[in-house]
Design an enzyme around this catalytic site. Sequence first.
Site, short mmCIF file in Angstrom:
data_model
loop_
_atom_site.label_atom_id
_atom_site.label_comp_id
_atom_site.label_asym_id
_atom_site.label_seq_id
_atom_site.Cartn_x
_atom_site.Cartn_y
_atom_site.Cartn_z
N LEU A 111 8.04 -3.48 17.26
CA LEU A 111 9.29 -3.60 18.42
C LEU A 111 10.33 -4.74 17.81
CD1 LEU A 111 7.52 -3.87 21.72
CD2 LEU A 111 9.12 -2.19 20.94
N ASP A 112 11.37 -4.54 17.93
CA ASP A 112 12.61 -5.18 17.36
C ASP A 112 12.26 -6.77 18.13
OD1 ASP A 112 13.63 -3.16 15.88
OD2 ASP A 112 15.21 -2.51 17.73
N LYS A 113 12.76 -7.44 17.45
CA LYS A 113 12.84 -8.98 17.78
C LYS A 113 13.35 -9.07 19.27
CE LYS A 113 13.81 -13.92 16.70
NZ LYS A 113 14.30 -14.73 15.42
N SER B 136 13.49 -6.72 21.47
CA SER B 136 12.73 -5.79 22.55
C SER B 136 11.62 -6.44 23.02
CB SER B 136 12.78 -4.55 21.77
OG SER B 136 13.86 -3.98 21.35
#
Length: 239
Positions: A105-107, A109
Amino acid sequence: MRLNKYLSEAGFCSRREADRLIGEGRVTVNGVRARIGAELGEEDVVAIDGQTVARRAAAAPHKRRHVYIAYHKPVGITCTTEQDVKGNIIEAIGHEQRIFPIGRLDKDSEGLILLTSNGDIVNEILRAENSKEKEYLVGVNKDVSPEFLRGMARGGIPMHGTKTLPCKVSKLGPVGFRIVLTQGLNRQIRLMCAHFGYRVKRLFRSRIVNIQIGHLKPGQWRNLTDAELRGLLPNRSEW
């Protein structure tokens, strides 16, 4: 046994990550730099950066061989196993066993991410052709229009040398929507939204296949249940 399979079964990393480490010259077998595709014998000693990687002991009947956990990743945590990265997910969880994330998961998100010590299942879960669903709740910077929803659902958006697949999209509120993907392209939802002139303000993953985030609070984790594992990995021998 191939060297990359050995490393994944030892719980050190996925097979793909193992090949990267081997290619970088960080893996040795009996003190000699290993090559990608190397086969191991029973007595061979494997090390990464000089640290021996022991074989995983066989599990007792009906006992899990590996760790499987669900984690509510907060915003600001980075999905990497690199210990020198500030705010890395491994340090944040602090599990006693060596684990690594399935996907990312993106930082910026938040939400559900799975972690395991079983490197052999990672590619199986992530491959788009296996149609493993991932559900997200998304907030954007302006009103969600019917045209936007239809465009997102239709697919065919160019991205990273490929195109997005058709997906399920539904409106949640004036500036929110739910989306279910089977792909896992880097920053996919953010780039899909940008294609239509929208900017993501919040991105929350609520489900992976049959596993719901439930009541996990940010920063909390739990072990997967047998029922969840059956949905994720029907072949119990993989557990």
